[in-house]
Design an enzyme around this catalytic site. Structure first.
Site, PDB file in Angstrom:
ATOM      1  N   SER A 123      -5.355  11.103   0.354  1.00  0.00           N
ATOM      2  CA  SER A 123      -6.532  10.328   0.740  1.00  0.00           C
ATOM      3  C   SER A 123      -6.508  10.136   2.245  1.00  0.00           C
ATOM      4  O   SER A 123      -5.436  10.122   2.861  1.00  0.00           O
ATOM      5  CB  SER A 123      -6.476   8.958   0.049  1.00  0.00           C
ATOM      6  OG  SER A 123      -7.427   8.076   0.590  1.00  0.00           O
ATOM      7  N   TYR A 136      -1.890   0.656  -0.931  1.00  0.00           N
ATOM      8  CA  TYR A 136      -2.383   1.978  -1.343  1.00  0.00           C
ATOM      9  C   TYR A 136      -2.157   2.995  -0.221  1.00  0.00           C
ATOM     10  O   TYR A 136      -1.667   4.101  -0.465  1.00  0.00           O
ATOM     11  CB  TYR A 136      -3.865   1.891  -1.704  1.00  0.00           C
ATOM     12  CG  TYR A 136      -4.488   3.229  -2.026  1.00  0.00           C
ATOM     13  CD1 TYR A 136      -4.199   3.873  -3.219  1.00  0.00           C
ATOM     14  CD2 TYR A 136      -5.352   3.850  -1.132  1.00  0.00           C
ATOM     15  CE1 TYR A 136      -4.766   5.109  -3.529  1.00  0.00           C
ATOM     16  CE2 TYR A 136      -5.919   5.085  -1.422  1.00  0.00           C
ATOM     17  CZ  TYR A 136      -5.620   5.707  -2.626  1.00  0.00           C
ATOM     18  OH  TYR A 136      -6.171   6.925  -2.918  1.00  0.00           O
TER      19      TYR A 136
END
Length: 160
Positions: A123, A136
């Protein structure tokens, strides 16, 4: 060509599974969501496995042949770093990093034999973090670092 995809029954993993099937590529779908696996095309070989569980991963991978590993399993829960529970942080790191590592380590012999490849889905959060994405982002940054190391190893001619 055979492609093993983790997190294959939902999100990006599911979309990748469908796209590969359109191209008539054999897909081995791995997910911990048994019900979602049942919704995939009958053309897909499906396996229920929790990528965080090294024993499950070892048992799964030991009995399969494939040319490409696509690590796509993922978990996130947003929250300020100070507010994310230890259990939630552990689950994110275990799924998003240790899960990938488990699959890579136990797939390496198979992939070396077939001159295979590893694709780690990450990501932009692995490169740039924002508020509420701290834990995250940390898990995805670990994936970025590991992927860089794997990429560089491919081009070296001797072991260090």
């Amino acid at each position: 060509m055979k492609v093993l995809i983790t997190g294959a029954a939902n999100g990006i993993g599911e979309a990748t599974t469908e796209k590969l099937l359109e191209k008539e590529i054999e897909v081995i779908a791995v997910d911990n969501d048994k019900d979602a696996l049942k919704e995939l095309s009958e053309a897909v070989k499906t396996y229920e496995c929790d990528v965080r569980n090294e024993n499950e991963v070892q048992d799964l991978v030991g009995g399969l042949e494939f040319d490409v590993l696509v690590n796509c399993a993922g978990f996130y829960e947003l929250g300020a770093v100070a507010d994310v529970s230890s259990d939630t942080a552990e689950k994110m790191i275990d799924t998003n990093f240790h899960g990938y590592l488990n699959l890579i380590r136990h797939s390496m012999e198979t992939l070396r034999d077939s001159d295979g490849r590893v694709v780690n889905v990450s990501s932009i959060a692995g490169r740039v973090s924002t508020p509420y994405f701290g834990v995250y982002s940390a898990s995805k940054h670990a994936v970025e670092a590991m992927s860089d190391a794997l990429r560089m190893r491919k081009h070296r001619t001797t072991w260090m």
